[in-house]
Motif scaffolding. Sequence first.
Motif, PDB file in Angstrom:
ATOM      1  N   THR A 145       0.822  -1.212   0.000  1.00 21.89           N
ATOM      2  CA  THR A 145       0.000   0.000   0.000  1.00 21.89           C
ATOM      3  C   THR A 145       0.855   1.261   0.000  1.00 21.89           C
ATOM      4  O   THR A 145       0.362   2.347  -0.291  1.00 21.89           O
ATOM      5  N   ASN A 146       2.133   1.108   0.327  1.00 23.69           N
ATOM      6  CA  ASN A 146       3.008   2.275   0.419  1.00 23.69           C
ATOM      7  C   ASN A 146       4.437   1.783   0.556  1.00 23.69           C
ATOM      8  O   ASN A 146       4.695   0.577   0.723  1.00 23.69           O
ATOM      9  N   HIS A 147       5.353   2.691   0.480  1.00 23.13           N
ATOM     10  CA  HIS A 147       6.762   2.388   0.758  1.00 23.13           C
ATOM     11  C   HIS A 147       7.386   3.624   1.385  1.00 23.13           C
ATOM     12  O   HIS A 147       6.948   4.755   1.147  1.00 23.13           O
ATOM     13  N   PHE A 148       8.401   3.427   2.210  1.00 26.87           N
ATOM     14  CA  PHE A 148       9.026   4.561   2.874  1.00 26.87           C
ATOM     15  C   PHE A 148      10.457   4.227   3.274  1.00 26.87           C
ATOM     16  O   PHE A 148      10.834   3.055   3.381  1.00 26.87           O
ATOM     17  N   VAL A 149      11.223   5.285   3.501  1.00 24.41           N
ATOM     18  CA  VAL A 149      12.596   5.175   3.985  1.00 24.41           C
ATOM     19  C   VAL A 149      12.632   5.850   5.353  1.00 24.41           C
ATOM     20  O   VAL A 149      12.368   7.055   5.455  1.00 24.41           O
ATOM     21  N   PRO A 150      12.910   5.110   6.422  1.00 28.48           N
ATOM     22  CA  PRO A 150      12.834   5.701   7.772  1.00 28.48           C
ATOM     23  C   PRO A 150      13.629   6.986   7.941  1.00 28.48           C
ATOM     24  O   PRO A 150      13.167   7.918   8.610  1.00 28.48           O
ATOM     25  N   LYS A 151      14.810   7.084   7.358  1.00 29.44           N
ATOM     26  CA  LYS A 151      15.628   8.281   7.536  1.00 29.44           C
ATOM     27  C   LYS A 151      15.015   9.506   6.869  1.00 29.44           C
ATOM     28  O   LYS A 151      15.455  10.631   7.114  1.00 29.44           O
ATOM     29  N   ILE A 159       0.825   6.450  13.598  1.00 29.87           N
ATOM     30  CA  ILE A 159       1.925   6.311  12.635  1.00 29.87           C
ATOM     31  C   ILE A 159       1.618   5.201  11.639  1.00 29.87           C
ATOM     32  O   ILE A 159       1.788   5.359  10.419  1.00 29.87           O
ATOM     33  N   GLY A 160       1.153   4.057  12.150  1.00 32.06           N
ATOM     34  CA  GLY A 160       0.865   2.934  11.261  1.00 32.06           C
ATOM     35  C   GLY A 160      -0.213   3.251  10.252  1.00 32.06           C
ATOM     36  O   GLY A 160      -0.075   2.946   9.055  1.00 32.06           O
ATOM     37  N   SER A 161      -1.306   3.874  10.698  1.00 31.06           N
ATOM     38  CA  SER A 161      -2.412   4.151   9.779  1.00 31.06           C
ATOM     39  C   SER A 161      -2.041   5.216   8.757  1.00 31.06           C
ATOM     40  O   SER A 161      -2.478   5.151   7.599  1.00 31.06           O
ATOM     41  N   PHE A 162      -1.233   6.194   9.140  1.00 33.29           N
ATOM     42  CA  PHE A 162      -0.804   7.220   8.180  1.00 33.29           C
ATOM     43  C   PHE A 162       0.024   6.599   7.065  1.00 33.29           C
ATOM     44  O   PHE A 162      -0.204   6.866   5.878  1.00 33.29           O
ATOM     45  N   LEU A 163       0.977   5.751   7.424  1.00 37.08           N
ATOM     46  CA  LEU A 163       1.808   5.118   6.402  1.00 37.08           C
ATOM     47  C   LEU A 163       0.988   4.156   5.555  1.00 37.08           C
ATOM     48  O   LEU A 163       1.170   4.071   4.334  1.00 37.08           O
ATOM     49  N   SER A 192      17.289   2.685   8.921  1.00 36.95           N
ATOM     50  CA  SER A 192      18.237   2.703   7.808  1.00 36.95           C
ATOM     51  C   SER A 192      17.756   3.671   6.747  1.00 36.95           C
ATOM     52  O   SER A 192      16.693   4.274   6.861  1.00 36.95           O
ATOM     53  N   GLY A 193      18.550   3.785   5.715  1.00 37.85           N
ATOM     54  CA  GLY A 193      18.191   4.617   4.584  1.00 37.85           C
ATOM     55  C   GLY A 193      17.638   3.808   3.439  1.00 37.85           C
ATOM     56  O   GLY A 193      17.632   4.277   2.302  1.00 37.85           O
ATOM     57  N   SER A 194      17.165   2.604   3.724  1.00 40.01           N
ATOM     58  CA  SER A 194      16.648   1.722   2.678  1.00 40.01           C
ATOM     59  C   SER A 194      15.129   1.659   2.720  1.00 40.01           C
ATOM     60  O   SER A 194      14.498   1.943   3.736  1.00 40.01           O
ATOM     61  N   GLU A 195      14.573   1.215   1.608  1.00 42.60           N
ATOM     62  CA  GLU A 195      13.128   1.238   1.453  1.00 42.60           C
ATOM     63  C   GLU A 195      12.437   0.106   2.207  1.00 42.60           C
ATOM     64  O   GLU A 195      12.884  -1.035   2.201  1.00 42.60           O
ATOM     65  N   THR A 209      -5.615  -3.628  16.009  1.00 39.69           N
ATOM     66  CA  THR A 209      -5.220  -3.186  14.678  1.00 39.69           C
ATOM     67  C   THR A 209      -3.798  -3.665  14.419  1.00 39.69           C
ATOM     68  O   THR A 209      -3.060  -4.009  15.352  1.00 39.69           O
ATOM     69  N   ALA A 210      -3.411  -3.702  13.170  1.00 36.23           N
ATOM     70  CA  ALA A 210      -2.083  -4.215  12.847  1.00 36.23           C
ATOM     71  C   ALA A 210      -1.534  -3.516  11.608  1.00 36.23           C
ATOM     72  O   ALA A 210      -2.292  -3.115  10.707  1.00 36.23           O
ATOM     73  N   TYR A 211      -0.210  -3.392  11.572  1.00 36.03           N
ATOM     74  CA  TYR A 211       0.483  -2.717  10.479  1.00 36.03           C
ATOM     75  C   TYR A 211       1.711  -3.548  10.127  1.00 36.03           C
ATOM     76  O   TYR A 211       2.514  -3.885  11.011  1.00 36.03           O
ATOM     77  N   ALA A 212       1.831  -3.883   8.861  1.00 37.97           N
ATOM     78  CA  ALA A 212       2.884  -4.810   8.434  1.00 37.97           C
ATOM     79  C   ALA A 212       3.847  -4.136   7.471  1.00 37.97           C
ATOM     80  O   ALA A 212       3.434  -3.386   6.580  1.00 37.97           O
ATOM     81  N   VAL A 213       5.135  -4.410   7.659  1.00 40.06           N
ATOM     82  CA  VAL A 213       6.154  -3.925   6.731  1.00 40.06           C
ATOM     83  C   VAL A 213       7.096  -5.065   6.360  1.00 40.06           C
ATOM     84  O   VAL A 213       7.365  -5.960   7.171  1.00 40.06           O
ATOM     85  N   LYS A 214       7.552  -5.007   5.123  1.00 43.04           N
ATOM     86  CA  LYS A 214       8.652  -5.872   4.710  1.00 43.04           C
ATOM     87  C   LYS A 214       9.894  -5.008   4.704  1.00 43.04           C
ATOM     88  O   LYS A 214       9.978  -4.010   3.982  1.00 43.04           O
ATOM     89  N   ARG A 215      10.849  -5.368   5.535  1.00 43.70           N
ATOM     90  CA  ARG A 215      12.029  -4.542   5.764  1.00 43.70           C
ATOM     91  C   ARG A 215      13.133  -4.853   4.755  1.00 43.70           C
ATOM     92  O   ARG A 215      13.132  -5.906   4.127  1.00 43.70           O
TER      93      ARG A 215
END
Length: 731
Positions: free
Chosen positions: A30-36, A525-529, A589-592, A612-618
């Motif tokens: 649903t989205n992608h982000f870089v933490p930094k 934070i989870g729902s915004f992303l 990290s600076g990775s997606e 509620t739950a929020y999932a990311v593939k790191r």
Amino acid sequence: MNKLAAAAGILSCALSAASQTISIDVSHPTNHFVPKETLGAGVDRIAVEAIDKDLLQPALEKTLASGWQPVTYRQNTELAVEAWHWNPQGTWSEGSGSSGKGYFTGSATPTEMLRYSYGYALPRRGFTRNDGTDNVGFSRLTDGDVNTFWKSNPYLTQRFTGESDALHPQWVVMDLAQVQQVTSIRVAWGEPYARHYLVQYWTGDDPIHAPTRGTWQTFSQGTITDGKGRVETIHLKGSPIAVRFVRIWMTESSNTCAADSAKSDNNDPRDCVGYAIRELYLGTTTEDGAFHDILRHTPDQEQTTTYCSSVDPWHQASDLGSTKQAQMGFDLFFTSGVTRGLPAMVPIAMLYDTPDNAAAEIAYLKARGYPISYVEMGEEADGQYMLPEDYAALYLQWATAIHRVDPALKLGGPSFQGVNKDIEVWPDGNGQVSWTGRFIDYLRQHSRMKDLSFFSFEHYPYEPCRTPWGVLYDEPELVSHIMQVWHEDGVPADMPIFITEGNLSSGASETYEDIFAGVWLADYIGSFLNSGGNGVYFFHYLPLLMEPGCNSSPGTFGMFTIDASYQIQQPLAQFFVAQLINLEWAQPSGSEHQVFAAKSDVEDGAGHELVTAYAVKRPDGKWAVMAVNRDQQNAHRVRITFEAADKFSGFAGPVEVSTFGSAQYQWHPAQTRFMAHAETAGQPTIVTTTRGSADPDGPIVHTKLTAEKGTLYDLPAASVVVIRGSVSATK
């Protein structure tokens, strides 16, 4: 209970447990982000003492341990209707030093270190108060002094916009506080004055806070096409009419210069455009021609309340207010370590400043070599009651000036107040009431959408003092809904959207210290992303003293309690949840990272999703699921499935579980005692003896297990749990 009933109860529990599942749709992100670049925090105007001490060790180290990365520099002077001297050194349009006055431009040449910067009150203001901070002073429209005056922003006139003044009407509104009988108005004009204007009354309840629930009606004799300035008394209606709100809507200026401007060696053209009013009077005229005023004229908050469309940023060196609070100086901000050396989002003052000052600020930062990620244009224009076309006209002028310095800078705004629904304003000629829609339309009509690189707003979802536990259920929908609203208003689907400031509410209270605040933060934070957001900034990053909140309970926007010397005493719930988000769920990290939709079937019987739950593939190849148990009394045990089409999989092998909840943290509110004093005739006086504390106060509990098909994961009551590991092959 008989044996049959007992057996039925056991079976019910078993079925309930079997149905509790978190399902993750891995068919597409649903989205992608870089933490930094995405997970950050904000720094605002604070006490000078706080600036001096919060950036020292070990306070700064403990703050950075929260894991927030990029920083946004908040611009508070706009909220207080002040001009921002981001650099104390600079030039005035007239005079210099302590005798300087007019329009100030900070020096773009680095010399001494900028440690603090301050705001200067605007003497030509027309607000009694607004939706910014409380220190807006008072309006010059009803202060009882004809030697002072309100004046509109010269940058909203044809000389600077290139458009007819009629396209940017300027206005003032009087609030009589209750319905009053009115027949006449008297206006003591300054220079320049309005040649064409309308005097109108509001048919609804509140035109400022409910601008679509009513209309402005022009008094039968309220259309003025040949205004002469000086003091004009206008008989608006033959017989009295009951009104509360009255507006003067100005569309053509005399473009004449003030007397003191004419005597000036500079003769600044900004003094000769727009509109100026020295004092307003409203009431009735009797048969003998006598005018009877009903307004209250005092230089304080008890005056008849007035609002205005804009304010001239003209001011003097003597308008410097208190220096006990300050914006952090840019040099200190970029060299203290608070930014981690990452590019920062910086603001420019726009609503009450000049494009030259903004351009000089950017030139200074470039000369210093400080990394800038984005530039946010102005602060909370909606809370200053500015119409979208006026904000847009300023935006384009400032964008032009800034891009002359650096054409590559990414600019954006409008930095709305924390809102949960579309911002509406008085309808334009086409009946359009959406602030955002009209702002976007203006940029498109002027072929300047390229100057808007991001769209920003703030998020304070709950009204102060109204935070029962059940409002936690609203958060994901509040965020996803407002994101949808912005897109429906015309914000392009591919434009980055940032929440540049956010927390529970605009007013701190003891709720901020409770586990409630930590549980909310994870959902926010989870729902915004998950909704496609591109950057989010926690507020406030640095430790702050407690302040009076709801019912005088102490509260803080910061992540710690501190003593009078700004020494950190305890981390609060939001600190621990920040660590879960930034260090356990996301990979710092600076990775997606890729975000995937997740849903649970744990409900309360009334349709509320308790989990509620929020999932990311790191980027390290692991999956992380942040599960939020919003049930404040009951633990839940869930299985986690990863689904694509009709195929299912789950965590397999070593799994790390990080848990923070009511078992790890409990806030104990401030304690009070009662004392009787002779001077109060024996009546008890409440005396606060503590400001509250947390016990237990963390830490996050880390456990490891080996996952296999059917593994169940414990979610304690009122908790945030991050489960991280590898996923088995799809079956």
